[in-house]
Design a protein around this motif. Structure first.
Motif, short mmCIF file in Angstrom:
data_model
loop_
_atom_site.label_atom_id
_atom_site.label_comp_id
_atom_site.label_asym_id
_atom_site.label_seq_id
_atom_site.Cartn_x
_atom_site.Cartn_y
_atom_site.Cartn_z
N GLU A 204 3.00 -20.12 17.93
CA GLU A 204 2.70 -20.47 19.27
C GLU A 204 1.31 -19.10 19.93
N MET A 205 1.76 -18.10 19.55
CA MET A 205 0.61 -17.65 20.49
C MET A 205 -0.51 -15.97 18.89
N ALA A 206 -0.36 -16.37 17.99
CA ALA A 206 -1.74 -15.74 17.15
C ALA A 206 -2.32 -16.54 16.15
N MET B 91 0.82 -4.92 2.35
CA MET B 91 0.47 -6.58 3.53
C MET B 91 0.64 -7.27 1.92
N VAL B 92 0.91 -8.37 2.55
CA VAL B 92 1.33 -9.25 1.02
C VAL B 92 0.17 -10.34 2.10
N GLU B 93 0.02 -10.48 2.74
CA GLU B 93 -0.97 -12.10 2.75
C GLU B 93 -1.64 -11.67 4.17
N VAL B 94 -2.74 -12.31 4.55
CA VAL B 94 -3.62 -12.25 5.51
C VAL B 94 -3.74 -13.20 5.81
N ALA B 95 -4.06 -13.92 7.04
CA ALA B 95 -4.87 -15.31 7.04
C ALA B 95 -4.31 -15.92 8.04
N PRO B 96 -5.25 -17.16 8.88
CA PRO B 96 -5.20 -17.49 10.25
C PRO B 96 -3.92 -18.83 10.45
N VAL B 97 -3.22 -18.77 11.14
CA VAL B 97 -1.93 -18.77 11.37
C VAL B 97 -2.07 -20.67 10.76
#
Ligand SMILES: Nc1ncnc2c1ncn2[C@@H]1O[C@H](COP(=O)(O)OP(=O)(O)OP(=O)(O)O)[C@@H](O)[C@H]1O
Ligand SMILES: Nc1ncnc2c1ncn2[C@@H]1O[C@H](COP(=O)(O)OP(=O)(O)OP(=O)(O)O)[C@@H](O)[C@H]1O
Ligand SMILES: [Mg+2]
Ligand SMILES: [Mg+2]
Ligand code: NI
Lengths: 521, 306, 602, 297
Positions: free
Chosen positions: C243-245, C256-262
């Motif tokens: 809901e927030m990110a 860090m495993v992964e970074v991605a748009p929500v």
């Protein structure tokens, strides 16, 4: 006159005297500390007095006196026009009142016992009378005092602080607080007393002796550590440190010529001694007592106190009349002492206790004694206690085998040989609660002493003193004491203080005879 | 709270009765006879008995105590044996000086102790921490007589900043307070350091820092009040400890306080004064502790008075 | 470098922001951040080479395994790492300033003002001896030269914004007088009042019931909208993340495993770990599929409460007289049967923890509590000890509940020791085994509590409670700080213990999904009283009380594409359990609407 | 009685490293070294000391009766009776160690025990204990000493007992306050719910938190008790002359600190170093054994 005033003396100025202990009271019937003793002397007068700087009697409030043939009746003619600090004239009634007061049990005067020779004293003491029958007011300026027994010391007693003349109305007004509001006839009067801090005496302008006192005021600051007092003296803030030069500073002062110059040395009526309890074995054996006498290295002990004393040979101090000049005393000889002990069957020595008051330098002296006795095989345990505890142990039968008298030592109340006998060597003192800590009681000597004191004829003075000398020699033979040293007095003064040196070692006014000293600026 | 206070005051009264009784008993069994001190060395047996009777010292212990106690509850401390003065008046005249000195000493203790303790905690393990540790121990190990005289010698005689002893002005108060307080400051600084080290580790200090508060505020508002708890308890104790040190300090600086009075009285078995001083100091100690107990819940609201 | 400055628009509630003029320039850049701890034989790396960037007005979620370094990272950004820990590599840049290189004095100016943080454990993070009001106003005044009274007004506003009841009263209270959720809201209020550029929120809503959580999340969004605040949100709640990110960083074991748009992350997770994580997320409605337990009708309850009341005095004035009373628990009655999981849900501060504490005798209560056949109060020491063996509690605030000076292994083995079970070796073995079962490495048993992460500490507490195999375990928000995979594991553990040994649970949680998942019966509390009680099916399937309904509606949905129907924000007076002396809350009567489903009337 | 038996487990586990860690700390080793040195010195004083401690040497005083300064024949100089100060300091260590370590330790123990109990239970037990503490604090110790002095033979053990008997009060009060704060902490509540007995909570959970403070009191107490011994001995309770103790050497000679500074400063330094050494050692041990401090140096 009896005393020639100092021609250089100047009027005015004030001095500051310091003391460690607070002044308890200025009531002459009660004050018996060596610090308030001389203060009271300056506030009050008695019938008799001493020539400043000496131990010679002179009349005080009495202009003259007469002694009856049998030496039992004294008639004093009072000076006229002597005024109390409250402005009233002193009369014979006041003399009588004062003597009644001091002997009245309700006053609880520690000096009451001195008046035992006055007729009617016993009735006063047991409460059956409220006035001394022996004291009679003949007229406003004449008092007659009858004794119950001849007593050569009577005039000295009349010079004691306890005999000071006080005004009845002031005593009545202040009651028990009279000691805080003293009213007398003395050279000074109390101007201000801030408890615990200072007392201010100011000159009594109406003083009956002409020319004295010189000082306008004397300030006594109390509660001041002696070392700090000396520091202040060195800074010029203080004129006389009442407690003298503290031992810790003695060498510093004496090794600096500028300071040493301001130190006045004199004898005092003092003897430091060890009592050996003759009721407790092995001191019940005179041989043992003699051996102990021979074992003590008095030179070393005087060295420990920086040579501020002379080794003593006998109970009386050298400046006391009756002192036996040609007596050598027991020589220091440990070997002979040891042999003597062996003879007494104590070749292996023994263990005993030495009581001592716990203020410097007394425990140190006790340790020196301990070491000396160790050398002859005597094992001494030191009990260093507060003064009251030592006094208690001494006055308890079988309480203390040995006591070093320092700190509680006998300084004479008046300059007479009898003063060193009665309570501390006579049978009267060898009782529960008494001051004869060696519990030495020799009825034969008691008789001799009584005999000597009954010689009241001034012409027979030599004979009397000889008798006393004999008494003390007998005492030495029985050796209940080890006389160790006679302490000298070292008084230090500020540069501006003037007056004869003798005034600074006045034997009766310690530390200074305030009435006669002056300041030069 | 009110109930607690009342209960504590009642307890306090009981304690004081206890102290008075035990002290009186001690003085009674003390092998030193006050009468002989009064009577002096020339007194005859008769005089001694007279005095003993006059003072009621020939009565049984319980009677003596009852007499004293009934006087005490009426606020009458009796009269000094040797000075003959009212003990109440004697104490009253000296008490202000002693209180002033104690306040001064507590102030010095707190000022020096808390500051140095906090510095040491912040600089934990650094050389300054170690230096302060040595200071604390030196302060505690130093005999007060020597400290006092040294202070007098340096600051009064050599530098002339303060008078050489005496009483009256603020300048007179500084050196005695410092001397009396220096030992306590050693205690306080160690205590403070220890409790401060603990507090500085706490999460809420982190929070305070995260707020961006100034260093002073973090220390003053967050760390100090949390660390000060054991210190509060010590202030009550101090009053008791001072009673022994005060004798020395008062005599070195010529301070007209109660300590000297007590010391002289003890030496001369002046029972009414000993009793009076004991009662006054006992009251001060017990009330000091009560005060400390009352303050703690204000500092730490988790503690409740029960 | 895997982190890019690009931001993806698409956050549900705040669509306008991320595309704002400054969106391109990162406010905060974390570049190769490495955090290590000094240990006996050198250094161990806890966070390894972490990089990301945060744009203005953006919300970045840090999610991942408990103990993966989320809290450490945020502390490193603040420059508040505990002694012994240090940044051993990389940089943290606020615009152009490198925070890791800045001296303490310069950092101080930035903290609170430009970067603020909400800490994970609110109990220990608030100063115990200062009032809430003092701590709030101080934060405000530290950065803005406002008067005391102005600061007070703003503090009050902040407290109202986080929907704390009776804010004036709260201002004068101390942290220990507040419930867990209230403390957390105080922490949030403190950070919000500062209106910083970057807000780091470390598990800000773990202790909050869903309705309040909803409010708080809305509040964060408001802040973001009005001031362009960038938010780093650390949470394990995938619903909140969804809901927030705007973007999500997934961490595991300091890496860090992964970074991605929500949206991308939820739609197409790239890494296996992420997939597992998402799979483990409990969803509302899942629970109904769980098999129903046998009816515990005939059995005698293990815990039985009737008419239980707990009140706290609030004192005021110089004499500290009692002026008000908190009616924390009013006339609560329920039974917990052997082998059953009974859940308590309800608004933060409604008295859940207080009931738990009363059950173990930590707060005095009125009314009757019966445990295992014994009436609480007036028990002999022996009985009490025996009882304690049967009833265990896991406290809400794990850090505060662990003795900081004991090794965790000893802490876990301690109950065994107390009750004289086993030898010292066997106890140690048990401790290791329990560690393993709650997902902690058995090698850590010689560490001390402060060396763990929030979630790890929570598991230590659970392990300790399990050690004795009690008949009843009270879990007060015990899985709230756990990431979903660990949470699932722990819940499974609890369930298997129940199946094997017939353990009962009194489960207190605000996480409705978890509650639905695990409970047999549920009681809903509101302001100290029970407003609805029944089986899971009854309460979740047929919520009757308006508060229950609101609660279920407010549950965040772990799906970024979910569009929450707009609901009016709560306004007006917040009800409170504080009454003046003599006043009493109105007593709610429960009505049976069939099959033991009780609902408050009125 | 299973409550207390756990004690060994943790300690023994850490044991091998405690020594190793201790050896790495210079200051702690200095402290340990000094304590060992002084203890050995006290034990073997007769072998080390060049003179007997109570021998009043003729050459130990100048003709004016002044003591000798340090150096030359007398390492630490001589005292006012011409005795060798070095020998006296060595022998004095016997008394002072017993007072500073044993008596002070005993007082510390009693104080902690009473303080912890009172602080934990509060209620009437706490009230009774703390009021008793108040009573003891308000009690005139010197008077008691004077009384005892007159009743008993003075001895080291009596003074040690008196010190233990009167000196616990301060510790008790401080421990009480700290404990009452600790007792309100949540982890203590948690322990209660585990069924932990009172003894266990007191000794395993509260006491360790008091350790830093106890170290402070214990080590500072060394100085104060050593000095207190001198005061009490002076009043006649403790060791009597010529038996030396560091306290009484200072006490006897403090007025001479300008004329003969070594008489005050040497024993003073010994007391300071002893207390400091124990503190360094205690701090180091605490650092090593107390986890929460780890890595803070
Ligand atoms: N002072 C410390 N000493 C040693 N290790 C520590 C210390 N503080 C934290 N750790 C370890 O660092 C790791 C990361 O901790 P951190 O608190 O960042 O976890 P987290 O991601 O916030 O977890 P959670 O979600 O459970 O709060 C954990 O494994 C923890 O055990
Ligand atoms: N020691 C205390 N003194 C005063 N009030 C208290 C105290 N402890 C709790 N309260 C109050 O009791 C009420 C209930 O608190 P409790 O901790 O039971 O809430 P909770 O339901 O567990 O809430 P949360 O979910 O936020 O933890 C709150 O209003 C709180 O402020
Ligand atoms: Mg965390
Ligand atoms: Mg709660
Ligand atoms: Ni704004």
């Amino acid at each position: 006159q009896d005393y020639t005033p100092d021609p250089n003396a100047v009027d005015g100025g004030g001095i500051i005297v310091t003391y460690k202990d607070d002044v308890a009271t200025l009531d002459p019937a009660i004050g018996y500390d060596w610090q308030n003793w001389s203060m009271i002397k300056s506030l009050f007068d008695g019938l008799m007095d001493y020539i400043p700087g000496t131990t010679d009697l002179r009349p005080g409030l009495a202009e003259s006196y007469e002694i009856s043939e049998d030496g039992m009746t004294f008639t004093f003619k009072l000076r006229q026009g002597v005024k109390f600090h409250n402005g009233r004239e002193m009369t014979a009634e006041d003399v009588k009142y004062s003597l009644d007061r001091v002997t009245n049990p309700e006053t609880m005067s520690p000096g009451a016992g001195f008046f035992g020779m006055i007729a009617g004293y016993d009735a006063m003491a047991d409460g059956s009378a409220d006035s001394l029958s022996g004291v009679t007011v003949i007229d406003p300026y004449t008092v007659e005092i009858k004794l119950s027994r001849p007593d050569a010391t009577f005039l000295h007693v009349m010079a004691l602080n306890f005999s000071s003349v006080v005004p009845k109305e002031a005593v009545d007004e202040y009651g028990a607080d009279f000691g805080k509001h003293p009213v007398g006839t003395g050279a000074f009067k109390l101007a201000d007393w801030t408890i615990g801090q200072k007392l201010v005496f100011e000159k009594n302008a109406d003083y009956w002796r002409d020319g004295v006192p010189y000082l306008d005021s004397i300030t006594f600051e109390v509660g001041q550590e002696p070392i700090v007092a000396l520091l202040r003296l060195q800074q010029g803030e203080v004129d006389v440190p009442g407690d003298g030069i503290p031992p810790a500073k003695f060498q510093e002062v004496m090794s600096d010529p500028a300071q040493a110059e301001r130190v006045v040395v004199g004898g005092q009526l003092h003897t430091g001694y060890i009592t050996l309890n003759v009721t407790m074995p092995p001191f019940d054996n005179v041989e043992v007592r003699r051996a102990v006498n021979m074992a003590i290295n008095k030179e070393r002990i005087t060295q420990i106190i920086n040579g501020r004393a002379e080794p003593a040979t006998q109970p009386l101090p050298p400046s006391m009349p009756g002192y036996t000049t040609d007596y050598e005393g027991y020589a220091f000889d440990p070997e002979a002492a040891k042999a003597m002990l062996a003879e007494a069957g104590l070749g292996d020595g023994f263990a005993t206790e030495l009581y001592v008051m716990n203020t410097d330098p007394n425990p140190r002296i006790a340790q020196a004694i301990q070491q000396d006795l160790k050398a002859i095989g005597v094992d001494v345990a030191i009990k260093s206690l507060a003064q009251a505890n030592v006094i208690e142990a001494g006055g308890t039968e079988g309480g203390a085998p040995m006591i070093w008298s320092g700190g509680m030592a006998w300084i004479a109340d008046f300059p007479d040989p009898s003063n060193f006998y009665g309570p501390i060597l006579g049978c009267a003192g060898a009782i529960e609660g008494g001051w004869n800590w060696s519990w030495y009681c020799n009825p034969e000597l008691d008789a001799m002493a009584a005999e000597a004191d009954s010689i009241t004829d001034p012409a027979m003075i030599e004979a009397r003193l000889q008798k006393w000398s004999d008494v003390y020699m007998k005492v030495m033979e029985d050796a209940p004491w080890v006389p160790v040293f006679n302490e000298s007095r070292y008084t230090m003064k500020s540069e501006r203080m003037g007056g004869d040196d003798a005034l600074y070692v006045d034997p009766v006014s310690i530390p200074v005879n305030y009435d006669y000293v002056y300041v030069t600026e | 709270m009110l109930a607690y206070l009342i209960r504590r005051l009642v307890q306090t009264a009981l304690i004081l009765v206890g102290v008075s009784f035990v002290t009186f008993l001690l003085l009674y069994v003390l092998p030193a006879d006050p009468v002989r001190q009064i009577a002096g060395r020339s007194a005859t047996a008769q005089t001694v008995e007279n005095i003993r009777h006059q003072l009621g010292l020939d009565q049984p212990f319980i009677v003596q105590y009852a007499n004293y106690f009934s006087g005490l509850v009426q606020g009458d401390f009796g009269r000094s044996y040797l000075q003959k003065t009212e003990v109440g008046a004697l104490i009253a005249s000296r008490l202000p000086a002693t209180l002033l000195l104690m306040l001064g000493a507590i102030f010095c203790e707190l000022l020096i102790g808390l500051t140095l303790g906090s510095i040491a905690a912040i600089k934990r393990g650094k050389w300054i921490d170690q230096l302060l540790m040595v200071f604390s121990f030196a302060a505690v190990s130093a005999p007060q007589f020597v400290v006092g005289l040294l202070a007098l010698y340096i600051f009064a005689v050599k530098l002339g900043w303060f008078p050489i002893g005496g009483y009256g002005t603020f300048a007179h108060l500084v050196l005695p307070s410092l001397t009396l307080g220096i030992m306590g400051s050693g205690w306080y600084s160690r205590m403070m350091r220890s409790s401060m080290v603990d507090v500085l580790r706490a999460d809420f200090i982190r929070t305070a820092r995260a707020k961006g508060l100034t260093r002073w505020r973090v220390l003053g508002r967050h760390a100090l009040p949390n660390a000060i708890l054991p210190i509060i308890a010590m202030i009550g104790i101090d009053i008791g400890l001072f009673m022994s040190g005060i004798v020395v300090v008062e005599s070195v600086f010529g301070w007209p306080g109660i300590g000297q009075l007590a010391w002289q009285a003890i030496q001369r078995v002046d029972i009414p004064i000993i009793m009076g001083v004991t009662m006054v100091s006992a009251t001060a100690i017990v009330l000091g502790n009560l005060l400390a107990d009352l303050i703690t819940p204000f500092i730490d609201p988790r503690i409740k008075l029960r | 470098m895997s982190a890019q400055a690009q931001t993806t628009p698409g956050a549900v509630a705040a669509p306008g922001i991320a595309t704002g003029p400054e969106a391109g320039a990162p406010v905060l850049t974390v570049d190769g951040l490495t955090i290590s701890v000094r240990q006996d034989g050198g250094e161990a790396v806890l966070v390894d080479n972490l990089s990301f960037a945060l744009g203005r007005g953006e919300t970045l979620a840090l999610a991942g395994e408990s103990g993966s370094g989320k809290s450490l990272t945020s502390l490193a950004i603040m420059g508040l790492l505990a002694p012994g820990l240090r940044v051993s590599g990389g940089a943290v840049r606020l615009r152009d300033t490198d925070l890791t290189a800045l001296p303490e004095s310069a950092l101080r100016g930035l903290r609170g003002n430009r970067v603020a943080m909400i800490f994970q454990e609110p109990m220990t993070s608030l100063n115990p001896i200062l009032t809430i009001g003092a701590q709030l106003t101080e934060a405000i005044r530290a950065h803005e030269p406002v008067s005391k009274s102005d600061a007070r007004v703003r503090a009050l506003e902040a407290l109202k914004a986080v929907r704390l009841s009776q804010p004036e009263k709260r201002m004068t209270q101390y942290p220990h007088e507040l419930s867990g959720g209230m403390r957390q809201r105080v922490m949030i209020a403190m950070a919000l009042a500062l209106e910083p550029d970057v807000l780091i929120a470390d598990e800000p809503t773990t202790a909050l019931d869903v309705t309040v959580q909803r409010e708080v999340l809305d509040l964060l969004r408001d802040l973001q909208r009005e001031h362009g605040t960038a938010i780093i949100l650390i949470t394990h709640d995938m619903g909140v993340v969804a809901e927030m990110a705007d973007r999500v960083v997934i961490l595991k074991q300091g890496q860090m495993v992964e970074v991605a748009p929500v949206r991308d992350l939820f739609a197409a997770p790239k890494k296996q770990y992420t997939r597992d994580l998402l799979a483990a997320v409990p969803r509302l409605g899942d629970g109904s599929s769980a098999q129903a337990l046998p009816e515990p009708v005939s059995q005698t309850p293990i815990a039985s409460l009737s008419e239980v009341k707990v009140r706290f005095d609030i004192r005021g004035g110089i004499l500290s007289r009692v002026t008000h009373r908190v009616h924390a628990v009013e006339n609560v009655g329920f039974n917990v049967y052997p082998g059953e999981t009974f859940s308590l849900v309800g608004e933060s501060g409604c008295g859940k923890s207080t009931i738990a504490k009363a059950l173990v005798g930590l707060v005095p209560h009125l009314g009757r509590i019966e445990l295992n056949g014994h009436v609480l109060g007036g028990l002999s020491a022996q009985d009490q000890k025996a009882l304690r063996r049967d009833v265990q509690i896991v406290f809400q605030d794990p850090m505060a509940a662990l003795d900081p000076r004991m090794r965790v292994g000893d802490l876990v083995a301690e109950p065994l020791l107390i009750h004289g079970i086993g030898s010292s070796e066997s106890r140690r073995a048990t401790a290791r085994e329990l560690f393993d079962r709650v997902g902690l490495s058995p090698d850590w048993i010689d560490r001390y509590p402060h060396e763990f992460s929030g979630g790890q500490r929570q598991r230590i507490c659970i392990a300790r409670a399990l050690a004795l195999r009690p008949k009843l375990i009270i879990c007060d928000e015990s899985v709230s700080a756990l990431d979903v995979s660990v949470q699932a594991r722990v819940l499974d553990l609890l369930k298997s213990l129940q199946a094997d040994f017939g353990v009962s649970y009194l489960f207190i949680s605000h996480d409705m999904a978890v509650v639905e998942n695990i409970s047999d019966r549920i009681a809903v509390m509101y302001l100290g009283q029970i407003v609805e009680m029944g089986t899971r099916a009854q309460v979740f399937g047929n919520p009757q009380h308006s508060y229950t309904k609101r609660l279920i509606e407010a549950v965040p949905v772990p799906d970024p594409s979910f569009e929450r129907p707009l609901r009016p924000r709560l306004t007006g007076d917040i009800p409170s359990p504080i009454y003046s002396l003599g006043e009493q809350p109105e007593r709610l009567l429960l009505k049976n609407i069939g099959d033991g489903h009780l609902v408050a009337v009125g | 009685m299973t409550e207390l038996s756990i004690k060994t487990t943790t300690v023994s586990r850490a044991d091998p490293t405690v020594w190793a860690q201790l050896f790495r700390r210079k200051l702690a080793m200095f402290g340990l070294g000094f304590i060992v040195l002084i203890t050995l010195g006290a034990i073997f004083a007769p072998l080390i000391a060049p003179f007997a401690p109570d021998e009043q040497l003729f050459e130990g005083l100048t003709l004016q009766g002044a003591p000798m300064a340090p150096g030359g024949q007398f390492l630490f100089g001589t005292d006012l009776l011409g005795r060798d100060l070095f020998a006296r300091v060595l022998y004095g260590a016997r008394t002072s160690l017993i007072i500073g370590v044993v008596a002070n330790g005993l007082a510390l123990m009693i104080g902690t025990l009473i303080g912890v109990t009172a602080g934990y239970f509060r209620g009437w037990i706490g009230a009774v204990l703390m009021r008793f503490t108040d009573l003891m604090m308000a009690f005139p110790v010197l008077l008691l000493a004077i009384c005892l002095a007159a009743i008993f033979q003075p001895s080291l053990w009596i003074v040690a007992m008196v010190i233990a008997f009167v000196n616990w009060v301060q510790t008790a009060r401080v421990v009480y306050t700290e404990t009452s704060a600790l007792a309100e902490r949540e982890f203590i509540a948690a322990e209660k719910t585990l069924g932990a007995g009172t003894l266990r909570i007191l000794f395993r959970h509260i006491l360790p938190h008091l350790v830093p403070m106890i170290i402070v009191w214990g080590t500072l107490g060394i100085s104060t008790t050593v000095l207190l011994e001198a005061t009490l001995s002076y009043l006649g309770v403790g060791v009597q002359p010529p038996t030396p103790s560091w306290g009484n050497i200072i006490f006897e000679n403090q007025t001479y600190f300008q004329a003969a500074p070594w008489l005050v400063f040497i024993p003073g330094a010994m007391i300071l170093l002893l207390a400091l050494s124990f503190n360094l050692l205690g701090d180091a041990l605490r650092d090593i054994l107390d986890p929460t401090q780890r890595g803070m140096r």
